[in-house]
Design a protein around this motif. Structure first.
Motif, PDB file in Angstrom:
ATOM      1  N   ALA A 199       0.839  -1.204   0.000  1.00 23.97           N
ATOM      2  CA  ALA A 199       0.000   0.000   0.000  1.00 23.97           C
ATOM      3  C   ALA A 199       0.872   1.252   0.000  1.00 23.97           C
ATOM      4  O   ALA A 199       0.586   2.214  -0.720  1.00 23.97           O
ATOM      5  CB  ALA A 199      -0.931  -0.008   1.209  1.00 23.97           C
ATOM      6  N   ALA A 200       1.952   1.229   0.781  1.00 26.56           N
ATOM      7  CA  ALA A 200       2.852   2.390   0.829  1.00 26.56           C
ATOM      8  C   ALA A 200       3.556   2.580  -0.512  1.00 26.56           C
ATOM      9  O   ALA A 200       3.687   3.700  -0.999  1.00 26.56           O
ATOM     10  CB  ALA A 200       3.875   2.208   1.942  1.00 26.56           C
ATOM     11  N   ARG A 201       3.995   1.472  -1.116  1.00 29.40           N
ATOM     12  CA  ARG A 201       4.701   1.542  -2.406  1.00 29.40           C
ATOM     13  C   ARG A 201       3.780   2.073  -3.499  1.00 29.40           C
ATOM     14  O   ARG A 201       4.211   2.828  -4.366  1.00 29.40           O
ATOM     15  CB  ARG A 201       5.217   0.157  -2.786  1.00 29.40           C
ATOM     16  CG  ARG A 201       6.213   0.160  -3.881  1.00 29.40           C
ATOM     17  CD  ARG A 201       6.862  -1.202  -4.090  1.00 29.40           C
ATOM     18  NE  ARG A 201       6.762  -2.060  -2.931  1.00 29.40           N
ATOM     19  CZ  ARG A 201       6.400  -3.340  -2.955  1.00 29.40           C
ATOM     20  NH1 ARG A 201       6.125  -3.919  -4.089  1.00 29.40           N
ATOM     21  NH2 ARG A 201       6.323  -4.054  -1.854  1.00 29.40           N
ATOM     22  N   LEU A 202       2.514   1.656  -3.462  1.00 26.66           N
ATOM     23  CA  LEU A 202       1.570   2.093  -4.494  1.00 26.66           C
ATOM     24  C   LEU A 202       0.893   3.405  -4.138  1.00 26.66           C
ATOM     25  O   LEU A 202       0.068   3.904  -4.888  1.00 26.66           O
ATOM     26  CB  LEU A 202       0.499   1.015  -4.704  1.00 26.66           C
ATOM     27  CG  LEU A 202       1.004  -0.307  -5.250  1.00 26.66           C
ATOM     28  CD1 LEU A 202      -0.135  -1.316  -5.297  1.00 26.66           C
ATOM     29  CD2 LEU A 202       1.600  -0.125  -6.627  1.00 26.66           C
ATOM     30  N   GLU A 203       1.240   3.929  -2.956  1.00 30.89           N
ATOM     31  CA  GLU A 203       0.657   5.174  -2.463  1.00 30.89           C
ATOM     32  C   GLU A 203      -0.865   5.117  -2.458  1.00 30.89           C
ATOM     33  O   GLU A 203      -1.549   6.041  -2.917  1.00 30.89           O
ATOM     34  CB  GLU A 203       1.174   6.366  -3.265  1.00 30.89           C
ATOM     35  CG  GLU A 203       2.671   6.548  -3.173  1.00 30.89           C
ATOM     36  CD  GLU A 203       3.201   7.706  -3.990  1.00 30.89           C
ATOM     37  OE1 GLU A 203       2.429   8.321  -4.762  1.00 30.89           O
ATOM     38  OE2 GLU A 203       4.397   7.996  -3.854  1.00 30.89           O
TER      39      GLU A 203
END
Length: 70
Positions: free
Chosen positions: A53-57
């Motif tokens: 989720a953080a990587r894909l914002e």
């Protein structure tokens, strides 16, 4: 609604398969003979989903939907 994905074994590979199924929108049934292994698997899945989720914002609502599925 997609079918339930059953994963036998909550180790590294099982947790990865379960995570992929969750990301694809499938409900997952994770099984292992060791209850502690299931908890470790759930933790791996939750951590993996949070990283993705953080990587894909992804926004908070989307990422928490995935994390709450574990």
């Amino acid at each position: 609604m997609p079918g339930v994905v059953g994963v036998i074994g909550a180790g590294t590979m099982g947790a990865g398969i379960a995570q992929l199924a969750i990301e694809s929108g499938h409900p997952v049934l994770l099984h292992d003979v060791d209850a502690e292994a299931i908890e470790r698997g759930r933790t791996r899945i939750r951590t993996g989903l949070e990283r993705r989720a953080a990587r894909l914002e992804l926004d908070c609502a989307t990422s928490s939907r995935f994390v709450n599925m574990t």
